[in-house]
Enzyme design. Structure first.
Site, PDB file in Angstrom:
ATOM      1  N   SER A   1       1.203   5.474  -6.851  1.00  0.00           N
ATOM      2  CA  SER A   1       1.841   6.626  -6.205  1.00  0.00           C
ATOM      3  C   SER A   1       3.113   6.960  -6.985  1.00  0.00           C
ATOM      4  CB  SER A   1       2.220   6.246  -4.770  1.00  0.00           C
ATOM      5  OG  SER A   1       3.079   7.198  -4.189  1.00  0.00           O
TER       6      SER A   1
ATOM      7  N   TYR B   1       5.841   0.455   1.793  1.00  0.00           N
ATOM      8  CA  TYR B   1       4.926   1.294   1.011  1.00  0.00           C
ATOM      9  C   TYR B   1       5.384   1.377  -0.450  1.00  0.00           C
ATOM     10  CZ  TYR B   1       2.001   5.268  -0.337  1.00  0.00           C
ATOM     11  OH  TYR B   1       1.090   6.080  -0.969  1.00  0.00           O
TER      12      TYR B   1
END
Ligand code: NDP
Length: 256
Positions: free
Chosen positions: A148, A161
């Site tokens: 990401s 995350y």
């Protein structure tokens, strides 16, 4: 002369999290380029629906119910792929969850941290561990892990995350080095904000939050799952034959 656009003719591609969002778009894209696609995820109805859509479009696909946090389930996933299609050439390790994206670390929940790590880190680690022996048997291939923009920088209120996506890049680079001389390339794609359930499900006031996040993207829009899928196909194809251990942002300049 073979159709130059069928980049994955005769190849088998395994996609975790292939029943929704980015993984679903990748499944359609791989199948559209001639690959036989094994879709792995937990929700069977969505998985079977994805298979039906690929078959209807003239492709070849199958679904295996999988929880990437479980070693037994990941081993069964790879075994199902081999049983169905006879080989494994490409893996897109894409399954992932956001966890809590609204809480500073002092107030964050430990169970959520464990869950995010289990899916996003252990899931990718287990997937590579059990995919690689089969890719070696096929004579080599390519793995693309889904990190990401959160793997390339920091961000507030989602430390688990962000940590998990940095870990994906660490594993990607390390495993790329381990198999560089054995004809397996391992790269990562780093999506920016992409229009999927993942970004709409994480917030109570999703539309308002989305507008606020979009305003911070240099290109002033969210990306589409297909735009990530295009990058994944390139990283998995011979067109990127000397690209190895890389982290490719697909984020409208978010991480720049
Ligand atoms: P979605 O929520 O649409 O898809 C997530 C996928 O992961 C689903 O197919 C889901 O299927 C699967 N999944 C979740 N948990 C498990 C599990 N334990 N075992 C197997 N499969 C699992 O999100 P996206 O398509 O957006 O996300 C795909 C990847 O892209 C993720 O790794 C995410 O972190 C990453 N990403 C997404 C961004 C975005 O803005 N959308 C930005 C940057 C990265 P099921 O629930 O049936 O198991």
């Amino acid at each position: 002369m073979p159709n130059a656009r069928m980049r994955f003719d005769g190849k088998v591609a395994l996609i975790t999290g292939g029943n929704a969002g980015i993984g679903l778009a990748a499944g359609h894209a791989f199948a559209g380029q001639g690959a036989k696609v094994m879709i792995a995820a937990r929700r069977s109805a969505e998985g079977e629906q994805a298979v039906a859509e690929i078959l209807q479009a003239g492709g070849e696909a199958a679904f295996v119910a999988t929880d990437v946090t479980s070693s037994a389930s990941v081993q069964a996933m790879v075994a199902a792929c081999i049983a169905r299609f006879g080989r494994l050439d490409v893996a897109f390790n894409n399954a992932g969850i956001p966890g809590d994206v609204t809480t500073d670390i002092a107030d964050a929940d430990e169970d959520t941290f464990e869950r995010v790590m289990a899916v996003n880190v252990r899931g990718v680690w287990l997937s590579m561990k059990y995919e690689i022996p089969e890719i070696l048997k096929a004579g080599g291939g390519a793995i693309v892990n889904c990190s990401s923009f959160a793997g390339l920088r920091g961000g507030p209120r989602s430390s688990a995350y962000y940590a998990s996506k940095h870990a994906v890049l660490g594993m990607t680079k390390s495993v790329a080095l381990e198999y560089a001389a054995r004809n397996i390339r391992v790269n990562a794609v780093c999506p920016g904000l992409i229009m999927t359930d993942l970004i709409t499900s994480g917030f109570a006031n999703a539309q308002e939050k989305l507008a606020m996040l979009t305003a911070r993207i240099p290109m002033q829009r969210v990306g589409l799952p297909e735009e990530v899928a295009n990058a994944v196909l390139w990283l998995a194809s011979p067109e990127s034959s000397f690209v190895n251990g890389a982290a490719l942002p697909v984020d409208g300049a978010t991480s720049v």
